[in-house]
Design an enzyme around this catalytic site. Structure first.
Site, PDB file in Angstrom:
ATOM      1  N   LYS A  78       0.850  -1.195   0.000  1.00  0.00           N
ATOM      2  CA  LYS A  78       0.000   0.000   0.000  1.00  0.00           C
ATOM      3  C   LYS A  78       0.883   1.242   0.000  1.00  0.00           C
ATOM      4  O   LYS A  78       1.897   1.281   0.708  1.00  0.00           O
ATOM      5  CB  LYS A  78      -0.906  -0.045   1.241  1.00  0.00           C
ATOM      6  N   SER A 158      -9.941   2.163   2.679  1.00  0.00           N
ATOM      7  CA  SER A 158      -9.016   2.842   1.798  1.00  0.00           C
ATOM      8  C   SER A 158      -8.025   1.914   1.098  1.00  0.00           C
ATOM      9  O   SER A 158      -7.402   2.312   0.114  1.00  0.00           O
ATOM     10  CB  SER A 158      -8.223   3.869   2.599  1.00  0.00           C
ATOM     11  N   SER A 182     -10.505   0.051   6.927  1.00  0.00           N
ATOM     12  CA  SER A 182      -9.844   0.053   5.609  1.00  0.00           C
ATOM     13  C   SER A 182      -9.168  -1.230   5.178  1.00  0.00           C
ATOM     14  O   SER A 182      -8.740  -1.329   4.029  1.00  0.00           O
ATOM     15  CB  SER A 182      -8.810   1.166   5.556  1.00  0.00           C
TER      16      SER A 182
HETATM   17  N1  GLN Z   1     -13.515   4.811   5.867  1.00  0.00           N
HETATM   18  C1  GLN Z   1     -12.945   5.284   7.078  1.00  0.00           C
HETATM   19  C2  GLN Z   1     -12.510   6.722   6.923  1.00  0.00           C
HETATM   20  O1  GLN Z   1     -12.664   7.223   5.881  1.00  0.00           O
HETATM   21  C3  GLN Z   1     -11.813   4.413   7.512  1.00  0.00           C
HETATM   22  C4  GLN Z   1     -10.606   4.593   6.711  1.00  0.00           C
HETATM   23  C5  GLN Z   1      -9.469   3.747   7.197  1.00  0.00           C
HETATM   24  O2  GLN Z   1      -9.663   2.762   7.904  1.00  0.00           O
HETATM   25  N2  GLN Z   1      -8.273   4.171   6.865  1.00  0.00           N
HETATM   26  O3  GLN Z   1     -12.024   7.322   7.830  1.00  0.00           O
END
Ligand code: GLN
EC number: 6.3.5.7
Length: 491
Positions: A78, A158, A182
């Site tokens: 990532k 994400s 995410s």
């Molecule tokens: N969807 C959540 C956010 O936008 C979690 C994102 C994540 O876990 N990095 O904050």
């Protein structure tokens, strides 16, 4: 070479050890698959030269019998993980062409154990999102499609690049991060396995910070066993991260196949939402039946503060993000947009460098931390967080070993379909996952079935702190019962 890319890590490990193929052959097969799958936009940087050099070096080591637990296994990383001498952007324009002079602890442990890096994977900008649509490199496309339709679907976020690449057989496994869901949500959207470890299990050093008290690194893989193999290399104490915990790393793979007989599995009533699709509800019931058939005992539990988790998360996470992102000012690295004064330079850089969602989070975070509002918002959200954690502790104290929930409230949706007018519509994706981050617990998402349109759905298991092993044991029971799911190749 297709057969080389459809293997699991466990299978490839055997093949490499038996000299059925080399890491270079395995790596080349994946590099070819990546090239043929650019339509998915899963990789933001391919590093074929580095991959081949790493593969050759590890082949030489394997020949001498010095391989390491991940010897020769090609992985995707990532783009939130700093990789030495390889561009790292968090998929934000503000990092520009930043090339870190250091390697994140988690990735350095993967290379220590012999893994090969194929390239950097797309993600939502600074990991803020649930659909991988906020990346400055554009959205990632899910390899899954609705039956009889060619609408592009999101892979979740994400860690959308990680999930999409693993599902599409572009890499054997990937690193990911989870602040509110995410790892688990994209895993559920792509029929892959995602593990969010206990807070403190993996070092955060060298990972671009979003919300430091919630962020955790973990693997996305195609099977529960593969996730366990990756976890063992990723986890461990790191003196460079003061929140990392000094505890021995167990052999997670040994938990696979262990009996779950007599385990108490909590079914939380607050996760039964109004308007939840019948298919999700059905899958949840089915999952519980599979665990019961394997000898586990199901118990109804209550996590009364669940309904406050999402609003509290969307105070705590932006607050921490606004503070973490203060460092992107155009001075030390990344983008710089000039101005007539230093103040104007900061403003111009941040206005141009951050995308809409990131700007929204910085503004919310700055607001809830500002004098006069701090107590009403931030402090109150922290108190709610303590109550959420206590809900879980009370259940564990009553002997519950793990908790079973759906991973997401729906299957993957279309690119551009959600959150346009109302960001909360997107935030609702995290409804089943944020509680786990707020409480610092481990969670695993395992593919469990499909909806009526043929899209994958996942189940989540939540464990006691540092008891990832139980999640691997239970996760494998679900995997065995559900079978594995692979998307039809169209790209
Ligand atoms: N969807 C959540 C956010 O936008 C979690 C994102 C994540 O876990 N990095 O904050």
């Amino acid at each position: 070479m297709t057969d080389l890319i459809s293997m699991t890590i466990a299978e490839a490990r055997n093949g490499l050890a038996n000299k059925s193929f080399t890491s270079l052959e395995l790596t080349d097969a994946h590099l070819a698959a990546i090239e043929a799958a650019r339509a998915l936009n899963a990789f933001v940087l391919e590093t074929p030269d580095k991959a081949r050099a790493m593969a050759r070096a590890i082949d030489a080591k394997i020949a001498k019998g010095e391989g390491g637990p991940l010897a020769g296994i090609p992985l995707g990383i990532k783009d939130l993980f700093a990789t030495k001498d390889v561009r790292t952007t968090a998929c934000s324009k503000i990092l520009g062409n930043f090339v870190p002079p250091y390697e994140s602890t988690v990735t350095s442990q993967l290379w220590r154990d012999g893994a090969v890096m194929l390239g950097k994977l797309n993600n939502d900008e600074f990991a803020m999102g649930s659909s991988n649509e906020t990346s400055c490199f554009g959205p990632v496309v899910n390899p899954w499609r609705r039956e009889g339709s060619n609408t592009s679907l999101v892979p979740g976020g994400s860690s959308g690049g990680s999930a999409s690449a693993v599902a599409a057989l572009l890499c054997m496994g990937a690193t990911a991060t989870d602040t509110g869901g995410s790892i688990r949500q994209p895993a559920a959207f792509t029929a892959t396995v995602g593990v969010k470890p206990t807070y403190g299990r993996c070092s955060r050093w060298g990972i671009v910070a979003f919300a430091s008290s919630l962020d955790q690194a973990g693997p996305i893989a195609r099977t529960v066993r593969d996730a366990a193999i990756l976890m063992r290399s990723m986890a461990g104490h790191d003196p460079k991260d003061t929140t990392s915990v000094d505890r021995a790393v167990p052999d997670y793979e040994a938990a696979i196949g262990k009996s779950v007989k007599g385990m108490k599995i909590g079914i939380p009533k607050e996760y039964r939402l109004d308007g939840m699709p019948a298919e999700v509800e059905k899958l949840w019931t089915e999952g519980a039946a599979w665990l019961k058939a394997a000898g586990a005992e199901l118990v109804d539990i209550s996590l009364p503060h669940t309904k406050y988790a999402l609003p509290a998360y969307y105070i705590v996470a932006p607050a921490e993000a606004s503070s973490n992102l203060a460092r992107y000012d155009g001075v030390r690295y990344g983008l710089r947009v000039p101005g007539r004064s230093i103040g104007e330079m900061y403003e111009n850089t941040r206005a141009e460098g951050f995308g809409d969602e990131v700007r929204r989070r910085v503004m919310i975070g700055t607001y809830v931390l500002s004098a006069g509002y701090y107590d009403a918002y931030y402090l109150r959200a922290q108190k709610v967080r303590t109550l959420i954690k206590k809900d879980f502790e009370d259940c564990f104290a009553k002997g519950v070993n793990a908790i079973l929930t759906p991973a997401t409230p729906s299957a993957a949706f279309g690119v551009g379909e959600k959150g346009g007018a109302d960001p909360v519509e997107m935030y609702l994706n995290d409804i089943f996952t944020v509680t786990v981050n707020m409480a610092g617990l481990p969670g695993i998402a395992v593919p469990a079935g499909k909806d009526a349109q043929g899209l994958p759905l996942g189940l989540q298991l939540i464990g006691r702190p540092f008891d990832e092993e139980t999640l691997f044991s239970l996760g494998e029971v679900v995997e065995q019962a559900a079978g594995r799911f692979t998307p039809e190749r169209w790209w």
